[in-house]
Design a protein around this motif. Sequence first.
Motif, short mmCIF file in Angstrom:
data_model
loop_
_atom_site.label_atom_id
_atom_site.label_comp_id
_atom_site.label_asym_id
_atom_site.label_seq_id
_atom_site.Cartn_x
_atom_site.Cartn_y
_atom_site.Cartn_z
N LEU A 1 0.82 -1.20 0.03
CA LEU A 1 0.11 0.07 0.05
C LEU A 1 0.82 1.35 0.18
CD1 LEU A 1 -2.43 -1.13 2.98
CD2 LEU A 1 -2.69 -1.33 0.51
N ASP A 2 0.42 2.32 -0.70
CA ASP A 2 1.31 3.68 -0.57
C ASP A 2 0.86 4.40 0.78
OD1 ASP A 2 -1.43 5.06 -0.73
OD2 ASP A 2 -0.96 5.37 -2.92
N GLY A 3 1.53 5.49 1.11
CA GLY A 3 1.23 6.08 2.24
C GLY A 3 -0.40 6.42 2.49
N ASN A 4 -1.01 6.63 1.56
CA ASN A 4 -2.55 6.98 1.55
C ASN A 4 -3.36 5.81 1.78
OD1 ASN A 4 -1.90 9.70 1.36
ND2 ASN A 4 -2.03 9.45 -0.71
N GLY A 5 -2.65 4.62 1.82
CA GLY A 5 -3.48 3.20 1.89
C GLY A 5 -4.00 2.85 0.69
N ASN A 6 -3.63 3.29 -0.43
CA ASN A 6 -4.00 2.80 -1.62
C ASN A 6 -3.38 1.64 -2.12
OD1 ASN A 6 -6.02 4.89 -2.16
ND2 ASN A 6 -4.35 6.36 -2.56
N ARG A 7 -3.94 0.52 -2.57
CA ARG A 7 -3.11 -0.75 -2.91
C ARG A 7 -2.28 -0.35 -4.47
NH1 ARG A 7 -6.22 -6.31 -3.91
NH2 ARG A 7 -7.10 -5.63 -1.88
N SER A 8 -0.92 -0.75 -4.21
CA SER A 8 -0.20 -0.27 -5.35
C SER A 8 0.39 -1.73 -6.18
CB SER A 8 1.15 0.60 -4.81
OG SER A 8 1.77 -0.09 -3.88
N ARG A 9 0.79 -2.65 -5.30
CA ARG A 9 1.13 -3.90 -5.85
C ARG A 9 1.04 -5.06 -4.97
NH1 ARG A 9 6.93 -3.30 -8.29
NH2 ARG A 9 6.15 -5.23 -9.64
N THR A 10 1.13 -6.10 -5.64
CA THR A 10 0.74 -7.56 -5.01
C THR A 10 2.02 -8.66 -5.36
OG1 THR A 10 -0.73 -8.43 -6.30
CG2 THR A 10 -1.46 -7.31 -4.55
#
Length: 72
Positions: free
Chosen positions: A29-38
């Motif tokens: 997750l990025d610093g805002n809590g958005n999923r970025s990668r798995t």
Amino acid sequence: MGSPVTTVAVADAGGCIAAGTRAGRVLLLDGNGNRSRTANVSGDVNDLAFTGNARLLAVAAERITLCGLCRR
């Protein structure tokens, strides 16, 4: 995530948060809590640790794996 979260790590640099699951899935997750990668690894994720510059993530599952999940 489809499986219970077993561990979480927060990067001091770069604003990344990683979560690992019992099913071997690592979510970044990025610093805002958005999923970025798995990423998927073999076995339960038991521990996670970022390198000092937050460019690599060590994943302890069936074996220790380094994942280059954080992108800048």
